[in-house]
Design an enzyme around this catalytic site. Structure first.
Site, short mmCIF file in Angstrom:
data_model
loop_
_atom_site.label_atom_id
_atom_site.label_comp_id
_atom_site.label_asym_id
_atom_site.label_seq_id
_atom_site.Cartn_x
_atom_site.Cartn_y
_atom_site.Cartn_z
N ASP A 78 -45.26 -97.66 -13.51
CA ASP A 78 -44.38 -98.13 -13.05
C ASP A 78 -43.14 -97.34 -13.05
OD1 ASP A 78 -46.08 -100.14 -11.91
OD2 ASP A 78 -44.17 -101.40 -11.77
N ASP A 120 -48.83 -103.05 -15.18
CA ASP A 120 -48.25 -104.11 -14.70
C ASP A 120 -48.56 -104.32 -13.47
OD1 ASP A 120 -45.96 -103.26 -16.36
OD2 ASP A 120 -44.73 -102.49 -14.63
N LYS A 121 -49.44 -103.85 -12.27
CA LYS A 121 -49.87 -104.81 -11.59
C LYS A 121 -51.56 -103.89 -11.66
CE LYS A 121 -45.67 -104.16 -9.83
NZ LYS A 121 -45.40 -103.29 -10.72
N GLU A 440 -39.49 -101.46 -7.31
CA GLU A 440 -38.78 -102.06 -8.56
C GLU A 440 -37.27 -101.21 -8.43
OE1 GLU A 440 -41.94 -103.79 -11.35
OE2 GLU A 440 -40.63 -101.84 -11.96
N SER A 466 -37.98 -105.05 -12.02
CA SER A 466 -38.19 -104.59 -13.08
C SER A 466 -38.16 -106.00 -13.84
CB SER A 466 -38.38 -103.34 -13.83
OG SER A 466 -39.15 -102.93 -15.34
#
Length: 550
Positions: A78, A120-121, A440, A466
């Site tokens: 990210d 993150d994902k 984000e 974020s």
């Protein structure tokens, strides 16, 4: 075993021939076939150490009596995607990851799976796949990064890079100091040092019971992380033998435990999207009201970067998630875990080694939890704010709108000193569909902080933030602009009232004026219409539903 579909019976001679081609011997066909979904990549700091952890997972699977099969899934950083069109992809990749893991496991009839993940994902995508497949599964998160150092000062990614560049732009620090921060803020492997989305999700994965105790905070460079990886590989064989599946672990009660720990730690607001998406895969109702209800009754007991003073390494040394569970035991459900122990047993065995890092509720940093859900004529279906990162003076705020239809326009205005005290920066057409991908807004929020405006400027968006975001930054505004949400008809100069304690976000516009503006409103054309994101834009649900694919 499920894998008998590809290895047992006369009609499976061709299948066994292909398996022999991979190097398997006949004796392997009596053992469980274990998939190891690895998100190793040279591009993502949180994942560069995974080759080492893969070896230890492999050791564990073999020691337990299984046959490991490694396969890769996409991983996006990210931070590298931030601030340009690349940020359209990370949230959308969550669905790709879930689909990839599902496809490989079902196509090859694997008996169980170990998911090696971190950032993150990728973590929620892996868990979504595990719940969808409902075969024995265990999650190994690769661990947080050590803090950086500049002489004796501890450094963190967001504070010392994103906010640092704005401080340099303002003239508060020299370019030479900024270059030092750039070199030293991220010293090596691991997910960024604070409670950004990666580390928040790692903590919640452990809380839900999908990883072994200690996994959520054990540092990426530690021998303990290696031992957890090996133990996870060995444990998956027991889960297969006992047919313990994710839907026995991820229940309404374990999801509520995750929300409680999230609120107590002050985690990333992205977890709202991810926990709802995981619940969706499990067929469990989970909505924004649940987050707000639990937040109102859960004290914020930790002060962790980016809005606090401590780092993930401090949380680990203080006892990690088991210590947090011990502190919150009275508020939790006694749910099972993949390790075999229930949550209460883990809590009882834990030791809280630092009373300042993990405080008691009566000494909490805030009376309520980290996230608040707002609604009003700007967000009829809800909006999300990380209230633990908002200063007391900004919990209620009234300002004039400065409206932008994309993040880059807002970022340029902030750095050009066009944003002044009393403004509400509005960034729209950045939602799940309109973005697409719900970008984000870490760059503009960090720039606002770095320009010294955190206590006099708010930012609202149908995009997201974020875990590194600070200040009165309200995201997930639903419906989004592209779907005809009221944020679409805001104009420069409109007065916006934000009341976080009262859970309200409203524009000072009459119903008649809102209706009049909508009569002439036309949506901004989608930024991307081709490829995966073009398809994603047409299929994704709204943020208040977890941004899952319809």
């Amino acid at each position: 075993m499920r894998s008998d579909n590809i290895k047992k019976g006369l009609e499976r001679v061709p299948h066994r021939a292909l398996l022999h081609a991979t190097g398997l011997s006949r004796k392997n066909f009596s053992k469980p076939f274990i998939g190891v979904a690895t998100s190793f990549t040279d591009l993502v700091p949180g994942h560069i150490g995974m080759r080492d952890l893969e070896r230890y997972i492999e050791r564990g699977v073999c020691a337990g009596g299984g046959v490991p099969f490694f396969f890769g899934v996409p991983a996006i950083c990210d931070g590298l995607a931030m601030g340009h069109l690349g940020m359209c992809y990370p949230l959308a990749s969550r669905e790709l990851i879930a689909d990839s893991v599902e496809s490989v496991c079902n196509a090859h009839s694997l008996d169980g799976i170990v998911c090696l993940t971190n950032c993150d994902k990728i973590t929620p995508g892996m868990i979504m796949a595990a719940v969808r497949l409902n075969i024995p599964a265990i999650i190994v998160t690769a661990g947080p990064m050590l803090s950086g150092r500049l002489r004796t000062r501890k450094l963190a990614f967001v504070h010392d890079t994103y906010e640092g560049l704005a401080r340099a732009k303002k003239g508060d620090i020299s370019r030479e100091e900024l270059e030092c921060l750039e070199m030293e803020a991220c010293p090596g492997a691991g997910s960024c040092q604070g409670l950004y989305t990666a580390n928040t999700m790692a903590c919640l994965t452990e809380t839900m019971g999908m990883s072994l105790p200690g996994c959520g905070t054990a540092l990426a460079v530690s021998a303990r992380k290696r031992r957890i990886a090996e133990a996870s590989g060995e444990r998956i064989i027991e889960l297969v033998k006992k047919n313990i599946t994710p839907r026995q672990i991820i229940t309404r009660e374990s999801l509520e435990n995750a929300v409680t720990v999230d609120m107590a730690l002050g985690g990333s607001s992205n977890t709202v999207l991810h926990l709802m998406a995981i619940a969706h895969e499990a067929g469990i109702p989970l909505d924004l009201r649940t987050f707000d209800r639990i937040s109102k009754t859960t004290a914020h007991i930790a002060s962790i970067e980016p809005s606090g003073e401590h780092f993930m390494e401090d949380v680990d040394f203080a006892g990690g998630i088991p210590a947090v569970l011990k502190r919150l035991k009275k508020q939790l459900h006694n749910t099972p875990t993949v390790g075999g122990k229930k949550i209460f047993a883990i809590a009882d065995a834990a030791e809280i080694c630092d009373e300042e890092v993990i405080r008691t509720p009566d000494r909490a940093y805030h009376r309520q939890g980290g996230i608040a859900v707002l609604s009003g004529n700007l967000a009829p279906n809800g909006a999300v704010v990380k209230q633990s990162a908002v200063s007391p003076s900004m919990m209620k705020f009234t300002g004039k709108a400065k409206v932008f239809n994309r993040e880059e326009e807002a970022m340029q205005a902030i750095l050009n000193n066009e944003i002044k005290s009393g403004h509400v920066v509005v960034i729209r057409y950045e939602g799940p569909s309109g973005g697409p991908g719900m970008r984000e807004m870490l760059a503009p929020t960090s720039a606002i902080v770095g320009m010294g405006l955190a206590d006099s400027v708010a930012l609202i968006t149908d995009g997201r933030f974020s875990g590194g975001t600070k200040g009165p930054c309200i995201g997930h505004i639903s419906p989004e602009a592209a779907a005809g949400g009221p944020i679409a008809i805001l104009k420069d100069g409109d007065i916006i009232n934000i009341d976080i304690p009262g859970r309200k976000i409203e524009a000072v516009l009459s119903k008649t004026e809102i209706a009049r503006r909508f009569k002439t409103w036309k949506p901004v054309p989608p930024k991307i219409t081709a490829g995966y994101l073009g398809r994603y834009s047409k299929m994704v649900s709204s943020a208040d539903k977890g941004a899952v694919l319809k």
